[in-house]
Enzyme design. Structure first.
Site, PDB file in Angstrom:
ATOM      1  N   LYS A  85       1.095  -1.318 -13.765  1.00 41.27           N
ATOM      2  CA  LYS A  85       1.502  -2.209 -12.669  1.00 41.27           C
ATOM      3  C   LYS A  85       0.527  -3.370 -12.501  1.00 41.27           C
ATOM      4  O   LYS A  85       0.933  -4.473 -12.142  1.00 41.27           O
ATOM      5  CB  LYS A  85       1.629  -1.399 -11.381  1.00 41.27           C
ATOM      6  N   ASP A 138      14.541  -2.051  -4.998  1.00 43.66           N
ATOM      7  CA  ASP A 138      14.622  -2.907  -6.188  1.00 43.66           C
ATOM      8  C   ASP A 138      15.992  -3.550  -6.313  1.00 43.66           C
ATOM      9  O   ASP A 138      16.128  -4.603  -6.914  1.00 43.66           O
ATOM     10  CB  ASP A 138      14.314  -2.072  -7.439  1.00 43.66           C
ATOM     11  N   ASN A 174      14.959   3.935   1.742  1.00 42.66           N
ATOM     12  CA  ASN A 174      14.137   5.003   1.177  1.00 42.66           C
ATOM     13  C   ASN A 174      13.318   5.651   2.287  1.00 42.66           C
ATOM     14  O   ASN A 174      13.424   5.271   3.450  1.00 42.66           O
ATOM     15  CB  ASN A 174      13.249   4.463   0.047  1.00 42.66           C
ATOM     16  N   PRO A 202      14.370  -9.849  -5.237  1.00 43.59           N
ATOM     17  CA  PRO A 202      13.174 -10.545  -5.739  1.00 43.59           C
ATOM     18  C   PRO A 202      11.965  -9.626  -5.654  1.00 43.59           C
ATOM     19  O   PRO A 202      11.871  -8.798  -4.738  1.00 43.59           O
ATOM     20  CB  PRO A 202      13.014 -11.724  -4.765  1.00 43.59           C
ATOM     21  N   ASP A 203      11.052  -9.745  -6.606  1.00 42.65           N
ATOM     22  CA  ASP A 203       9.810  -8.970  -6.559  1.00 42.65           C
ATOM     23  C   ASP A 203       8.795  -9.780  -5.751  1.00 42.65           C
ATOM     24  O   ASP A 203       8.260 -10.787  -6.237  1.00 42.65           O
ATOM     25  CB  ASP A 203       9.300  -8.693  -7.978  1.00 42.65           C
ATOM     26  N   ILE A 204       8.551  -9.326  -4.541  1.00 39.86           N
ATOM     27  CA  ILE A 204       7.718 -10.109  -3.602  1.00 39.86           C
ATOM     28  C   ILE A 204       6.281 -10.183  -4.108  1.00 39.86           C
ATOM     29  O   ILE A 204       5.682 -11.266  -4.170  1.00 39.86           O
ATOM     30  CB  ILE A 204       7.770  -9.473  -2.197  1.00 39.86           C
ATOM     31  N   PHE A 251       0.819  -1.563  -4.343  1.00 43.79           N
ATOM     32  CA  PHE A 251       0.859  -0.108  -4.223  1.00 43.79           C
ATOM     33  C   PHE A 251       1.803   0.431  -5.285  1.00 43.79           C
ATOM     34  O   PHE A 251       2.792  -0.213  -5.628  1.00 43.79           O
ATOM     35  CB  PHE A 251       1.333   0.316  -2.834  1.00 43.79           C
TER      36      PHE A 251
HETATM   37  O1  C5P Z   1       7.796  -2.198  -9.049  1.00 47.58           O
HETATM   38  P1  C5P Z   1       7.408  -1.266  -7.959  1.00 47.58           P
HETATM   39  O2  C5P Z   1       8.420  -1.221  -6.843  1.00 47.58           O
HETATM   40  O3  C5P Z   1       7.029   0.095  -8.392  1.00 47.58           O
HETATM   41  O4  C5P Z   1       6.071  -1.909  -7.381  1.00 47.58           O
HETATM   42  C1  C5P Z   1       5.472  -1.488  -6.215  1.00 47.58           C
HETATM   43  C2  C5P Z   1       4.636  -2.591  -5.633  1.00 47.58           C
HETATM   44  O5  C5P Z   1       5.312  -3.838  -5.676  1.00 47.58           O
HETATM   45  C3  C5P Z   1       4.359  -2.350  -4.159  1.00 47.58           C
HETATM   46  O6  C5P Z   1       3.136  -2.977  -3.854  1.00 47.58           O
HETATM   47  C4  C5P Z   1       5.530  -3.054  -3.503  1.00 47.58           C
HETATM   48  O7  C5P Z   1       5.236  -3.417  -2.157  1.00 47.58           O
HETATM   49  C5  C5P Z   1       5.725  -4.255  -4.383  1.00 47.58           C
HETATM   50  N1  C5P Z   1       7.105  -4.729  -4.494  1.00 47.58           N
HETATM   51  C6  C5P Z   1       7.475  -5.940  -3.958  1.00 47.58           C
HETATM   52  N2  C5P Z   1       8.758  -6.399  -4.108  1.00 47.58           N
HETATM   53  C7  C5P Z   1       9.677  -5.665  -4.778  1.00 47.58           C
HETATM   54  C8  C5P Z   1       9.307  -4.429  -5.324  1.00 47.58           C
HETATM   55  C9  C5P Z   1       8.019  -3.983  -5.155  1.00 47.58           C
HETATM   56  O8  C5P Z   1       6.631  -6.595  -3.319  1.00 47.58           O
HETATM   57  N3  C5P Z   1      10.906  -6.133  -4.897  1.00 47.58           N
END
Ligand code: C5P
Length: 411
Positions: free
Chosen positions: A350, A289, A220, A318-320, A336
């Protein structure tokens, strides 16, 4: 339309004595003085006799806009005490380059010329002493220099560098003066409030890159600038900072430990084991994502003259941020939200979906790749706008908010 961005004046209102001692690095201090004045500082240059062998007072006067002082017997001040007047007027004395000989003099309180006199006469609570050493690696490593350096630090001096690298003598090693831009960054950092002193901060920044095949991938437009600014601002505020960066071409902020990664999984693997050892986690990275489930091991070629588009399955990354927020010893987590519309509502959602106490909303198209941004801070108590400014200014404001949320130590 937003106002065009003006240059940040990080040193506005600061008065600095820049002292030059004998060393070939004197030529770099011409640039340093230019950068300090551009950042808003007023600069009074003081030179030792040895420094004047390396660069002329004419150059330094032209760049600082003030006559250079080089003698304790200069009678232009009505009280005839230039060392007192200089050190009372300055917020800091920056000695660059600082020679081995000058460190030895400082260590012993010698004061036989104007610059060392001024250093000895400084009121330490109002006027800092910042030293940028520059010397041959053997001189820097010599036990006498080591003793003298320890002594001047114990006496309240702050060392800026030195670093390792090519030396004017042709040797390679420790003792090289920091570059002018690095010295500027250090001087600016010195004057920032230490709201996160003793805290450990972990930051993610930039995009991730998810390979499709060896030469193509999904990514991106995130530049990483906001995350790098947050890392720099946290370090300026006194924190120990680790920055986990996706693929970006940005210099590492000074004093920040950087871990480079490419994919979301690598970012996750770098963050998770480290997260609980930190007080704060700021997730600025624009993490993909989804990733191709099975990247091709060879470049995908056009079949049928390109009429048949290749198909690949995606699998979720994975969602970190959410994973860190769920840790039993989770740090204070800041997320963010880059949105295209309805910022406040999405940012508030969020907060819940990620389980974090603070979300920073920004409009994606208005921030990606730009040097400025506008933020909306959303927490359980409400919302607060940080109006459009350069990203470092916003990062400093965000760091102050985070420090206030942490309370207690350093806040
Ligand atoms: O779900 P979304 O991508 O909109 O969320 C954004 C926030 O979540 C940001 O702080 C981003 O760094 C974090 N994030 C993450 N891991 C992911 C997706 C988003 O840490 N896989």
């Amino acid at each position: 339309m937003d106002e065009p961005q003006t240059e940040r004046q990080d040193l506005a209102g600061r008065h600095l004595v820049v002292g030059l001692t004998g060393g070939i690095a004197c030529y770099k201090v011409a640039e340093l003085v230019r950068l300090l004045t551009k950042a808003g500082a007023s600069v009074q240059v003081v030179m030792t006799a040895a420094a004047e062998h390396f660069i002329t007072a004419v150059t330094m006067q032209a760049l600082s806009g003030r006559p250079v002082l080089d003698s304790q017997w200069d009678s232009r001040d009505p009280n005839n005490m230039p060392h007192i007047n200089l050190s009372r007027a300055a917020d800091a004395i920056v000695v660059a380059p600082t020679s081995a000989d000058f460190i030895a003099k400082l260590a012993h309180g010698q004061a036989d010329e104007l610059l060392s006199l001024t250093c000895l006469a400084r009121p330490s609570e109002h006027c800092a002493l910042l030293l940028a050493p520059a010397m041959n690696r053997e001189m820097w490593a010599h036990p006498a220099t080591r003793r003298n350096v320890d002594r001047v630090i114990a006496d309240g001096a702050v060392l800026l560098g030195p670093t390792a690298g090519d030396q004017a003598c042709g040797e390679i090693g420790d003792g090289r003066m920091l570059e002018p831009a690095e010295l500027l960054e250090e001087v600016v950092a010195f004057f920032q409030p230490k709201a996160l002193l003793g805290r450990r901060v972990l930051v993610t920044a930039g995009p991730t890159y998810e390979p499709i095949d060896p030469v193509r991938g999904l990514t991106n437009l995130s530049s990483g600038k906001m995350g790098f600014a947050v890392a720099r601002a946290a370090r300026e505020a006194g924190a120990e900072v680790t920055l986990v960066a996706g693929p970006v071409h940005l210099p590492t902020p000074r004093g920040v430990k950087r871990i480079d990664v490419r994919t979301a999984q690598q970012m996750f693997d770098a963050v998770m084991p480290a997260a609980s050892r930190h007080d704060v986690f700021v997730a600025t990275a624009a993490v993909a994502d989804w990733r191709p489930a099975t990247p091709a091991s060879e470049k995908i070629k056009k079949e049928d003259g390109g009429k048949q588009a290749p198909k690949f399955d995606l699998t979720e990354n994975p969602d970190i941020l959410a994973s860190v927020a769920r840790l039993p010893k989770a740090p204070f987590c800041v997320g963010f939200a880059a949105e295209s519309h309805d910022l406040a509502r999405h940012a508030r959602n969020k907060l819940k979906s990620k389980g974090v106490p603070l979300v920073v909303g920004n409009l994606g198209p208005d921030t990606f790749g730009r040097d400025d941004n506008a933020l909306l801070l959303v927490d359980a108590k409400g919302e607060r706008e940080l109006p459009r400014a350069d990203k470092l200014t916003l990062a400093r404001q965000l760091v102050r908010e985070i420090a206030a949320c942490l309370g207690g130590k350093g806040a």
